[in-house]
Structure formats: structure tokens, C-alpha cells
Design an enzyme around this catalytic site. Sequence first.
Site, PDB file in Angstrom:
ATOM      1  N   SER A  52       4.442   1.068  10.287  1.00 48.78           N
ATOM      2  CA  SER A  52       3.323   0.463  11.002  1.00 48.78           C
ATOM      3  C   SER A  52       3.576  -1.034  11.215  1.00 48.78           C
ATOM      4  O   SER A  52       4.715  -1.456  11.359  1.00 48.78           O
ATOM      5  CB  SER A  52       2.021   0.724  10.248  1.00 48.78           C
ATOM      6  OG  SER A  52       2.097   0.250   8.914  1.00 48.78           O
ATOM      7  N   ASP A  73      -2.294 -13.373   7.351  1.00 47.21           N
ATOM      8  CA  ASP A  73      -3.684 -13.046   7.668  1.00 47.21           C
ATOM      9  C   ASP A  73      -4.371 -12.231   6.581  1.00 47.21           C
ATOM     10  O   ASP A  73      -5.456 -11.709   6.780  1.00 47.21           O
ATOM     11  CB  ASP A  73      -3.750 -12.275   8.990  1.00 47.21           C
ATOM     12  CG  ASP A  73      -2.872 -11.012   8.972  1.00 47.21           C
ATOM     13  OD1 ASP A  73      -2.380 -10.638   7.886  1.00 47.21           O
ATOM     14  OD2 ASP A  73      -2.676 -10.411  10.043  1.00 47.21           O
ATOM     15  N   HIS A  84      -0.425  -9.056   6.621  1.00 46.05           N
ATOM     16  CA  HIS A  84       0.972  -9.131   7.062  1.00 46.05           C
ATOM     17  C   HIS A  84       1.702 -10.278   6.380  1.00 46.05           C
ATOM     18  O   HIS A  84       1.105 -11.309   6.068  1.00 46.05           O
ATOM     19  CB  HIS A  84       1.031  -9.258   8.586  1.00 46.05           C
ATOM     20  CG  HIS A  84       0.319  -8.132   9.271  1.00 46.05           C
ATOM     21  ND1 HIS A  84      -0.929  -8.281   9.846  1.00 46.05           N
ATOM     22  CD2 HIS A  84       0.670  -6.821   9.425  1.00 46.05           C
ATOM     23  CE1 HIS A  84      -1.317  -7.113  10.347  1.00 46.05           C
ATOM     24  NE2 HIS A  84      -0.373  -6.213  10.092  1.00 46.05           N
TER      25      HIS A  84
END
Length: 256
Positions: A14, A187, A190
Site C-alpha cells: 500500500s 503525517d 508514512h
Amino acid sequence: MVGPERPQFVLFGSSIVQLSFSNGGWGSILADIYARKADIILRGYAAWNSRRGLQVLEQIFPKDAAVQPALVIVYFGGNDSMHPHPSGLGPHVPLPEYIENMRKIALHLESLSPETRIIFLSTPPINEQQIKETLSGIFGKVNRTNEDSRVYSEACLQLCREMDVKCIDLWTALQQQDDWLTTCFTDGIHFSAEGSKIVVKEILKVLREADWEPRLHWKSLAPEFSEDSLYDAIAPDGKTTVNVSNRDVERHMQWE
């Protein structure tokens, strides 16, 4: 395909994978370390869960491909671990299904070739407060907790122990750094450059210690086109040349 043929390392998963070439990411670091030795191939899909990864598995990794990857690094789990939404929409995958999806992914990858090696990355920790500050305006309330990450991480680790698949415990590895909450993320989810350095060191540790043949650690792979040449840079003596094909060894020693 361009040649000569090099070992292929495929990064599959992902957004942790898709963004691994951003912000000094772990994918770009691996590409730098393995320059002239292996091709780092990115197959990352932001916002995906293990269901969607399983849906495209045979398209990305066809069993009849002329060349099979030497290594596949797989990451799904963070999106799966988000709380279910009342509408039924969203990325949540119940834990038992997540485990079976990851099992099916591992079994398919193992079937590609006797020499295809696999490393799973477990769900890393998150900074819940940072997520609220950076992502709530985009996604609304992000129903995701560090405890959920731990549960899905442990499930991935347990599955890999059962299947004898290499797995890196990212949930633990990142939190071993004292200031992980403030330095490891862009953030809250990530990885920053600092977080990616931890991921790379863990990957290289597995590659260094694995008893795989052929070996895949960067020191074990010969650089491409490494022969001496009259066209190399001229040495200080003005009479010989300097072969720089493997001069990055000293620079990469930081990862050992």
C-alpha cells in the site's frame, strides 16, 4: 526488459510502499545501495488493503513470467486495521480475513520460483495526534489507533512464524527509537527519512543473516560491468586508471 538481467527486488503493498521513493524513503535508499547490482521495482498502491492486493496478485506476479523476482518485500496491514465504517465502505479488513489474505499472498509468491525469497513487513506504529493534525481535514475522523496497529502487526508476525516466512517487526523496531513519535513520520502514518532508515536497516539485517542461496545482501552481489577499463578515471600517478564500479562500499557501510 533492458539487459543484462539483474536480480529483481519487488516492493509490493500500500502507500508505505508507493511512497517509499519519496522523502528519502526506504525504497530509494535500497535502489541507491543496490545500484549496478539489483533492480528495485515499485508496485505500491496508496489506500489499498490486503483484499485489493490479493485481487491483483496474479497480474503483478504471473506464474508464467519469463523472469521471476529474486525478492519480494510485502506490506499490507495499516489500512486493514482501520475501524469498520457503519456504511460498510472503507479499507477495514477483519483480522481473520487479513491473516488469510496474507497467507494466500505468501503461498502465491512461494510458488513463483524456488529462488524467489519473501520478506513481510508488519504493521508499523502510528502517531495518533499527528494524524489528527495532518489528515483529519482530508479524510475526516481517522479511525485508526496504535493498538490496532500492534494487533495486526502481531498477527502478521505469527503467520510468518507458522509459514517460515521472514517478517520484520516494524511496530517494535520504530518504537525502539526514543523520539520515534516526532521523527519517524511525515503525517503520523508514512515514514520520514528517519523512519525509512530504520526500515532499511531491518531489511538489510534480514538479508545479511538469511541462509539463502544465492545470497541477496548487497555485499554478496557483484556490480554490473565491473571490469577494469582504459576509459576509467585516471589515477593520481597519471599512468593507471581507477575502477570505481564498487567504490560505494565505503559510503554504504553506515547500513551495517
